[in-house]
Every structure is written in C-alpha cells, then in structure tokens.
Design a protein around this motif. Structure first.
Motif, PDB file in Angstrom:
ATOM      1  N   ASN A 177       2.879   2.683   9.495  1.00 42.13           N
ATOM      2  CA  ASN A 177       4.031   3.577   9.378  1.00 42.13           C
ATOM      3  C   ASN A 177       4.093   4.280   8.028  1.00 42.13           C
ATOM      4  O   ASN A 177       4.445   5.453   7.952  1.00 42.13           O
ATOM      5  N   ASN A 178       3.781   3.577   6.959  1.00 43.24           N
ATOM      6  CA  ASN A 178       3.819   4.205   5.635  1.00 43.24           C
ATOM      7  C   ASN A 178       3.006   3.378   4.652  1.00 43.24           C
ATOM      8  O   ASN A 178       2.512   2.287   4.983  1.00 43.24           O
ATOM      9  N   GLY A 179       2.877   3.876   3.456  1.00 44.00           N
ATOM     10  CA  GLY A 179       2.133   3.183   2.414  1.00 44.00           C
ATOM     11  C   GLY A 179       2.521   3.698   1.049  1.00 44.00           C
ATOM     12  O   GLY A 179       3.094   4.785   0.917  1.00 44.00           O
ATOM     13  N   GLN A 218       2.196  -0.592   5.292  1.00 45.13           N
ATOM     14  CA  GLN A 218       3.175  -1.258   6.145  1.00 45.13           C
ATOM     15  C   GLN A 218       3.076  -0.690   7.546  1.00 45.13           C
ATOM     16  O   GLN A 218       2.936   0.524   7.739  1.00 45.13           O
ATOM     17  N   GLY A 219       3.112  -1.571   8.539  1.00 49.20           N
ATOM     18  CA  GLY A 219       3.039  -1.111   9.911  1.00 49.20           C
ATOM     19  C   GLY A 219       3.554  -2.151  10.886  1.00 49.20           C
ATOM     20  O   GLY A 219       4.250  -3.101  10.498  1.00 49.20           O
ATOM     21  N   ASN A 220       3.188  -1.983  12.141  1.00 44.48           N
ATOM     22  CA  ASN A 220       3.588  -2.906  13.196  1.00 44.48           C
ATOM     23  C   ASN A 220       2.352  -3.401  13.937  1.00 44.48           C
ATOM     24  O   ASN A 220       1.460  -2.633  14.276  1.00 44.48           O
ATOM     25  N   PRO A 235       6.220  -6.998  12.146  1.00 43.66           N
ATOM     26  CA  PRO A 235       5.871  -6.247  10.944  1.00 43.66           C
ATOM     27  C   PRO A 235       4.560  -6.753  10.340  1.00 43.66           C
ATOM     28  O   PRO A 235       4.271  -7.952  10.357  1.00 43.66           O
ATOM     29  N   TRP A 236       3.805  -5.815   9.795  1.00 41.32           N
ATOM     30  CA  TRP A 236       2.521  -6.118   9.157  1.00 41.32           C
ATOM     31  C   TRP A 236       2.484  -5.441   7.794  1.00 41.32           C
ATOM     32  O   TRP A 236       2.931  -4.299   7.645  1.00 41.32           O
ATOM     33  N   ILE A 237       1.967  -6.161   6.792  1.00 40.23           N
ATOM     34  CA  ILE A 237       1.780  -5.591   5.446  1.00 40.23           C
ATOM     35  C   ILE A 237       0.381  -5.944   4.972  1.00 40.23           C
ATOM     36  O   ILE A 237      -0.087  -7.079   5.167  1.00 40.23           O
ATOM     37  N   GLY A 238      -0.300  -4.980   4.379  1.00 39.96           N
ATOM     38  CA  GLY A 238      -1.650  -5.214   3.879  1.00 39.96           C
ATOM     39  C   GLY A 238      -1.865  -4.583   2.513  1.00 39.96           C
ATOM     40  O   GLY A 238      -1.231  -3.578   2.166  1.00 39.96           O
ATOM     41  N   GLN A 239      -2.756  -5.180   1.748  1.00 46.58           N
ATOM     42  CA  GLN A 239      -3.144  -4.673   0.431  1.00 46.58           C
ATOM     43  C   GLN A 239      -4.586  -4.177   0.518  1.00 46.58           C
ATOM     44  O   GLN A 239      -5.478  -4.913   0.935  1.00 46.58           O
ATOM     45  N   MET A 240      -4.812  -2.912   0.124  1.00 45.39           N
ATOM     46  CA  MET A 240      -6.123  -2.306   0.280  1.00 45.39           C
ATOM     47  C   MET A 240      -6.652  -1.796  -1.047  1.00 45.39           C
ATOM     48  O   MET A 240      -5.902  -1.273  -1.874  1.00 45.39           O
ATOM     49  N   ASN A 241      -7.949  -1.963  -1.258  1.00 43.67           N
ATOM     50  CA  ASN A 241      -8.610  -1.430  -2.449  1.00 43.67           C
ATOM     51  C   ASN A 241      -8.941   0.041  -2.205  1.00 43.67           C
ATOM     52  O   ASN A 241      -9.698   0.362  -1.289  1.00 43.67           O
ATOM     53  N   TYR A 298      11.519  -9.807   8.694  1.00 43.62           N
ATOM     54  CA  TYR A 298      11.384  -8.564   7.924  1.00 43.62           C
ATOM     55  C   TYR A 298      11.135  -7.381   8.853  1.00 43.62           C
ATOM     56  O   TYR A 298      10.203  -6.594   8.654  1.00 43.62           O
ATOM     57  N   ASP A 299      11.971  -7.248   9.884  1.00 38.82           N
ATOM     58  CA  ASP A 299      11.810  -6.152  10.831  1.00 38.82           C
ATOM     59  C   ASP A 299      11.849  -4.801  10.123  1.00 38.82           C
ATOM     60  O   ASP A 299      12.741  -4.524   9.323  1.00 38.82           O
ATOM     61  N   TYR A 300      10.874  -3.977  10.426  1.00 32.28           N
ATOM     62  CA  TYR A 300      10.813  -2.595   9.971  1.00 32.28           C
ATOM     63  C   TYR A 300      11.050  -2.443   8.468  1.00 32.28           C
ATOM     64  O   TYR A 300      11.972  -1.751   8.033  1.00 32.28           O
ATOM     65  N   PRO A 301      10.226  -3.064   7.640  1.00 34.27           N
ATOM     66  CA  PRO A 301      10.384  -2.893   6.196  1.00 34.27           C
ATOM     67  C   PRO A 301       9.970  -1.486   5.757  1.00 34.27           C
ATOM     68  O   PRO A 301       9.121  -0.846   6.383  1.00 34.27           O
ATOM     69  N   ILE A 302      10.583  -1.020   4.676  1.00 33.15           N
ATOM     70  CA  ILE A 302      10.250   0.267   4.069  1.00 33.15           C
ATOM     71  C   ILE A 302       9.781  -0.006   2.652  1.00 33.15           C
ATOM     72  O   ILE A 302      10.454  -0.700   1.884  1.00 33.15           O
ATOM     73  N   LEU A 303       8.633   0.527   2.284  1.00 31.68           N
ATOM     74  CA  LEU A 303       8.052   0.274   0.975  1.00 31.68           C
ATOM     75  C   LEU A 303       8.345   1.413   0.016  1.00 31.68           C
ATOM     76  O   LEU A 303       8.453   2.571   0.403  1.00 31.68           O
ATOM     77  N   SER A 304       8.464   1.076  -1.272  1.00 26.71           N
ATOM     78  CA  SER A 304       8.544   2.075  -2.333  1.00 26.71           C
ATOM     79  C   SER A 304       7.845   1.509  -3.560  1.00 26.71           C
ATOM     80  O   SER A 304       7.604   0.304  -3.657  1.00 26.71           O
ATOM     81  N   CYS A 305       7.493   2.396  -4.492  1.00 29.16           N
ATOM     82  CA  CYS A 305       6.736   1.971  -5.672  1.00 29.16           C
ATOM     83  C   CYS A 305       7.104   2.878  -6.831  1.00 29.16           C
ATOM     84  O   CYS A 305       7.279   4.091  -6.668  1.00 29.16           O
TER      85      CYS A 305
END
Length: 393
Positions: free
Chosen positions: A289-291, A302-304, A317-323, A340-347
């Motif tokens: 969904n976003n990153g 972040q996705g599903n 919900p799925w979260i991953g860290q990518m190089n 953690y249904d439908y999390p939204i990421l920010s940085c």
C-alpha cells in the motif's frame, strides 16, 4: 506525563513485544508514543509532527507535546480542506475544490508553521464556465509558484482531463490556468521532484493502461512520457532515480513489485516483493500500500498479506524492511489476526512511525549499510538561486 500514563505506556510496550515475540531481531522495538493522534499525521524533518483534520491543524514536538493548534476558517460552510502540502518554503498549503452553481470553485490557503494565515484565495473561478470539478486534486509548491492540478469535465459527455492553476506563492494571485492535453487521466499516489521538475505517475484510462509519468516543469511546461511498464505509486526520490511501488490485482492473488525509475522514465531496476518469513509456497498474495525511505533503515514497506487457498482469504497487515541497493528484503513480518490493522507509515528522514487508528508508534529496526540517499529539494532550490553569469565585458 503522570505516573498512570507512564505505566500505561510501559505496559502497552511490553504487551506489544510479547504479542510480537516471534519477530526477527531486525525489528528492535515497537513503542507506543501516543494513543490519541488525529487521523492524518506526518513526521517532519525537524523532529516535529503535524496532524491535519479538515478544519484543524495540530503540531507536536519530538516528545509529542502539543505545541500549537490552528483552527482553519472556512469561506463556505459546507466544505473542508481535503488536500494539503508542506511546501519547500516551510509553509502549509491547504486546498479544496468543489462545484458551485454549475461552475468549479477552488479555495486555497497559505498558513505559516505557527498557524498564522498568510493569504487565502476563496473564489478561484479561474477555470471558466461549464467546467465541472471531478473529485481529484494535487497540490505542489516551489519557490514563488504554487500549482493546483484538478480533474475536470467540460460536459457530461466529455472525458476527464487535468486543469493546472498557477498561483503566486507570495500573494495567492492566480497567474494562469491551462488544460493539460491528457484526456481521461488519473494520477496515482505520490510524486517526485528533481531538477526543478515534478513527476506524477498516471494512467490514461480507467483500466490502468497506457501508464507513464507526467513530467511538469516549474516554468509550466510539461510532457507526458509513457513508461512501457506500470508507473505505480511513488514513495521516494533519490539523486539517481525514483522508487515506485506497483501492485497488480489479479485472480486468485495480487502481486507487488518495487521499480527504480530513471528521470527519463525508463526502468532502471525492478524488484519482486515477496515475504520471506511465512508460508514459503505459492498460496500467498501480497499487495503493498505504501512505503517510506529512511536514511538509517532503508525502505520500509507496508501492505496486506493473505493466503489464497481458502474460500474467504483473510488479510493481515504486513511490514518489511528492504535494502534499496539490491532490493533484498532483510526483515519482514505478518501481524496476524488483524493486529495493527491498516497501519500508515511516515518518516522524518531517519525515524519511522506507524499510525493505527489513533495510536502512534515508533518502529526501530537494525540499521543497514547502503549508499542511496534521498534528493534534498530544499538544498536544490538554494543551489538554483546561485546562478553564475559570465562577465559582460
């Protein structure tokens, strides 16, 4: 912070770690920072946070103490601002487009970071007669210019296209209005900015075909460049390319990939986004969904995630860290049972935050070594102001 609040947060943090006890060591912690943040919140590079909610703007410091509150006045009782951007000049720009008496109207406001209104243009009937606002807008600012992109129809039978309103960022005065020759165009989410040009991923038909990017220069010129591959949704701009996410929705499963796109809108690299820690078979579906891009952690996605071999697959919900250097997913997890249904990421450049309903968390990962850096638009703006002219003699 009172004693009850302190122990409440500590207890919540311990509970989260216990529930997520199966997580890899690549995720160091998930810490609850606040349990009553407004629906939309953005982490700022200076460590502050800002929350937008139609008629209100709330600012917080790095400890999430409320700094100030701005209540936004509305020139029309029935509207609220649904588009906003924090400009390169540090000001907030808020916009709402709608239809009034068969004519399109836009309301644009410029506000300082302390909540003071600099100017407000509350009747932008700059689009002429018989233009119907069609419900999608984008808003960008750079230097002394503000541009508003609105999706319009000229008549009931007319296909939709974008109109661009050019305003003076200092005064709010409308400089020009032009229609972009992109019939039936739909912007995907996100945008990139590099070398005084904006890049908007777009599709030229409702089925998502004829994808590419609208390249829009700060001087008002533009060019639509077909990509030959799904343009996706932009999540980051670097000095040597644009990162975008594409999700193909299919039967029985969805498929996601991350593209690195050159500034001529050619494909540099493409990475399939595949979970590594659960169900190593073909019966899974992953849609991203976003990153966000962190200078310390790389790309956080972040996705599903769902299993497709059941009649009614449940999404978690799925979260991953990518190089970003090689596209390798170095850590990922599935938050099962809807946690953690439908999390939204920010940085904010380094720290990564996760928003779930009203809860606001900080995610801490193991740091990665990579050379990819984001394009700093503010530094670029200052550099373009330092122009060297030849000696006239």
């Amino acid at each position: 912070m009172n004693l009850y609040s302190f122990f409440s947060r500590i207890t919540t943090f311990i509970l989260i770690v216990f529930v997520c006890g199966s997580l890899s060591a690549q995720l160091r912690s998930i810490e609850l920072l606040d349990d009553n943040i407004f629906p939309t919140v953005e982490a700022l590079p200076n460590g502050d946070h800002v929350s937008f909610r139609s008629s209100r703007i709330v600012k917080y410091d790095s400890n999430l103490n409320e700094k100030d509150l701005a209540v936004i006045p509305f020139p029309y009782d029935h509207i609220s601002y649904d588009q906003y951007t924090i400009g390169h000049d540090g000001y907030y720009y808020l916009y709402y487009g709608f239809n009034l008496m068969f004519d399109s109207v836009g309301v644009l406001m410029k506000m300082s970071s302390s909540g003071d209104i600099v100017w407000e243009n509350d009747s932008l009937k700059k689009r002429g007669q018989n233009l119907t606002f069609y419900g999608e807008s984008k808003l960008v600012q750079y230097g002394n210019d503000v541009f508003v992109f609105d999706l319009f129809r000229e008549s009931v039978t007319d296909t939709s296209r974008y109109g661009v309103t050019h305003l003076d960022a200092q005064t709010g005065e409308v400089k020009s209005f032009n229609m972009i020759d992109m019939p039936l165009s739909f912007f995907n989410s996100g945008r990139a900015f590099y070398n005084e040009k904006w890049y908007f991923p777009a599709s030229l038909d409702m089925a998502g075909g004829n994808e590419g990017m609208l390249v829009f220069d700060v001087d008002g010129s533009y060019n639509y460049k077909p990509s030959g591959f799904p343009a996706g949704s932009i999540i980051a701009t670097t000095h040597d390319g644009i990162f975008s996410i594409d999700t193909q929705y299919g039967t029985p499963k969805d498929f996601s990939q991350l593209n690195k796109v050159n500034f001529d809108v050619s494909l540099q690299n493409s990475y399939s986004l595949v979970p590594t820690n659960k169900y190593p078979n073909d019966n899974f579906s992953l849609k991203i969904n976003n990153g966000v891009f962190s200078d310390k952690y790389g790309i956080i996605l972040q996705g599903n995630y769902s299993i497709t071999d059941t009649l009614w697959p449940n999404e978690d919900p799925w979260i991953g860290q990518m190089n970003p250097e090689n596209g390798n997913i170095v850590w990922d997890t599935v938050f099962e049972n809807g946690q953690y249904d439908y999390p939204i990421l920010s940085c904010n450049g380094e720290q990564v935050f996760m928003k779930v309903v009203k809860d606001y968390y900080e995610l801490k990962f193991e740091e990665l070594n990579f050379n990819t850096v984001l394009s700093d638009d503010k530094i670029e703006e200052k550099q373009t102001e330092l122009k060297i002219y030849p000696n006239p003699t």
